[in-house]
Write a protein that holds these residues in place. Sequence first.
Motif, mmCIF file in Angstrom:
data_model
loop_
_atom_site.group_PDB
_atom_site.id
_atom_site.type_symbol
_atom_site.label_atom_id
_atom_site.label_comp_id
_atom_site.label_asym_id
_atom_site.label_seq_id
_atom_site.Cartn_x
_atom_site.Cartn_y
_atom_site.Cartn_z
ATOM 1 N N LEU A 27 4.426 6.490 -8.350
ATOM 2 C CA LEU A 27 4.687 4.992 -7.749
ATOM 3 C C LEU A 27 4.722 5.490 -6.240
ATOM 4 O O LEU A 27 4.544 4.153 -5.731
ATOM 5 N N VAL A 28 5.749 5.596 -6.368
ATOM 6 C CA VAL A 28 6.345 5.722 -4.752
ATOM 7 C C VAL A 28 5.600 6.184 -4.241
ATOM 8 O O VAL A 28 5.028 5.465 -2.498
ATOM 9 N N MET A 29 4.706 7.114 -4.323
ATOM 10 C CA MET A 29 3.510 7.983 -3.109
ATOM 11 C C MET A 29 2.607 6.686 -3.014
ATOM 12 O O MET A 29 2.615 7.048 -1.811
ATOM 13 N N VAL A 30 2.245 6.137 -3.791
ATOM 14 C CA VAL A 30 1.018 5.267 -3.847
ATOM 15 C C VAL A 30 2.054 3.247 -3.249
ATOM 16 O O VAL A 30 1.053 3.148 -1.860
ATOM 17 N N LEU A 31 2.936 3.406 -2.903
ATOM 18 C CA LEU A 31 3.511 2.255 -2.461
ATOM 19 C C LEU A 31 4.022 2.127 -1.049
ATOM 20 O O LEU A 31 3.485 2.092 -0.133
ATOM 21 N N GLY A 32 4.252 3.797 -0.764
ATOM 22 C CA GLY A 32 3.994 4.735 0.441
ATOM 23 C C GLY A 32 3.114 4.991 1.063
ATOM 24 O O GLY A 32 2.606 3.878 2.344
ATOM 25 N N LEU A 33 1.694 5.007 0.285
ATOM 26 C CA LEU A 33 0.991 4.250 0.982
ATOM 27 C C LEU A 33 0.264 2.573 1.490
ATOM 28 O O LEU A 33 -0.226 2.753 2.616
ATOM 29 N N ASN A 34 0.647 2.356 0.941
ATOM 30 C CA ASN A 34 0.546 0.564 1.394
ATOM 31 C C ASN A 34 1.413 0.089 2.193
ATOM 32 O O ASN A 34 0.999 0.162 2.792
ATOM 33 N N GLY A 35 2.574 0.784 1.858
ATOM 34 C CA GLY A 35 3.620 0.717 3.288
ATOM 35 C C GLY A 35 3.032 1.091 3.865
ATOM 36 O O GLY A 35 3.129 0.673 5.557
ATOM 37 N N LEU A 36 2.371 1.978 4.714
ATOM 38 C CA LEU A 36 2.099 2.769 6.054
ATOM 39 C C LEU A 36 0.369 1.777 6.028
ATOM 40 O O LEU A 36 0.154 1.658 7.156
ATOM 41 N N ALA A 37 -0.580 1.284 5.002
ATOM 42 C CA ALA A 37 -1.171 0.786 6.015
ATOM 43 C C ALA A 37 -0.582 -1.143 6.489
ATOM 44 O O ALA A 37 -1.557 -1.223 7.471
ATOM 45 N N ILE A 38 0.628 -1.266 5.993
ATOM 46 C CA ILE A 38 0.950 -2.379 6.198
ATOM 47 C C ILE A 38 1.497 -2.702 7.833
ATOM 48 O O ILE A 38 1.137 -3.216 8.186
ATOM 49 N N PHE A 39 2.046 -1.618 7.562
ATOM 50 C CA PHE A 39 2.752 -1.190 8.875
ATOM 51 C C PHE A 39 1.633 -0.710 10.432
ATOM 52 O O PHE A 39 1.818 -1.652 11.226
ATOM 53 N N ILE A 40 -0.048 0.101 10.092
ATOM 54 C CA ILE A 40 -0.411 -0.269 11.289
ATOM 55 C C ILE A 40 -0.942 -1.058 11.553
ATOM 56 O O ILE A 40 -1.418 -1.789 12.273
#
Length: 302
Positions: free
Chosen positions: A281-294
């Motif tokens: 779940l942390v890995m998935v949320l990390g990818l989602n956070g990266l998408a929001i940042f970009i």
Amino acid sequence: MSIAATTARETVQIASAGRSRDRNPASMVFLGALWFSLFFGVMVLVVLITDTAIDGAGRFDANLLTRYDSTLVPERTGFRAGILGTIWLMMFTALMAVPLGIAAAVYLEEFADSQKWYNRFIEVNLQNLAAVPAIVYGLLAVAVLAIVGINTRGVMLGGAIALALLILPVIIITTREAVRAVPEEIRQGSYALGATTWQTTWRQVLPSAVPGIATGTILGLSRAIGEAAPLVMLGLYSSVRFDPEGLMSAITALPIQIYGLSSNSQEAYREAASAAIIVLLVMVLGLNGLAIFIRNKFQRSW
């Protein structure tokens, strides 16, 4: 009474009528149902995550990330092979799916003739492929490996092909939407300066569409990282005690290990599976956070 006063009075009456219509019992009941549905869904998700975190709280240690699966000491079993296998799978999946997906989207949006029957056929099938169950892509990957003569089960190449096929329609659709959102005036200005269609696409359209393309791509990878059904069809191992070494290396993935341990009769394995769910779940949320940042970093307002 002056015309201005009459107009203002009518405006107030219309606004008041609109507010009263918005606040009638039926609309308020519907609004309450929407808020309750949202609240209920979020609370169920919070309860599930909290319960899983509590179940796996005793295994949040270094062994969880650094050790391999252990059949002798269940209390020290780890997910090193699954975490590394998942990371490698995502890298090769991105290498296969992202360039092909972006190229296909750019061709369909900027160069293809929408009046041609084969282009319309491709567009219709892209919409349908996005809704195909994930396990079907696992079967398709098995067929692709059989065609090229690879009969080894559980290799990284098969998993990467399955996940690339899974997210390819998503990447194409989101990239097309991002390209379509670029204002037509940018293209026309580039053409007016003598640029070709390819030069306009490469130098103007694609840089302007980067936030949407990156967001769609990362969200597609976020979906792939948690998929287990295609990998089960490809025979990925639930227990591997070595790091990945290449495309033809036997690997496991975090969802496969979670699936295998969660049905185990020993409490220590189920506790480890709960802790691994939080890691995933942390890995998935990390990818989602990266998408929001970009998206926020490169977003432009036209």
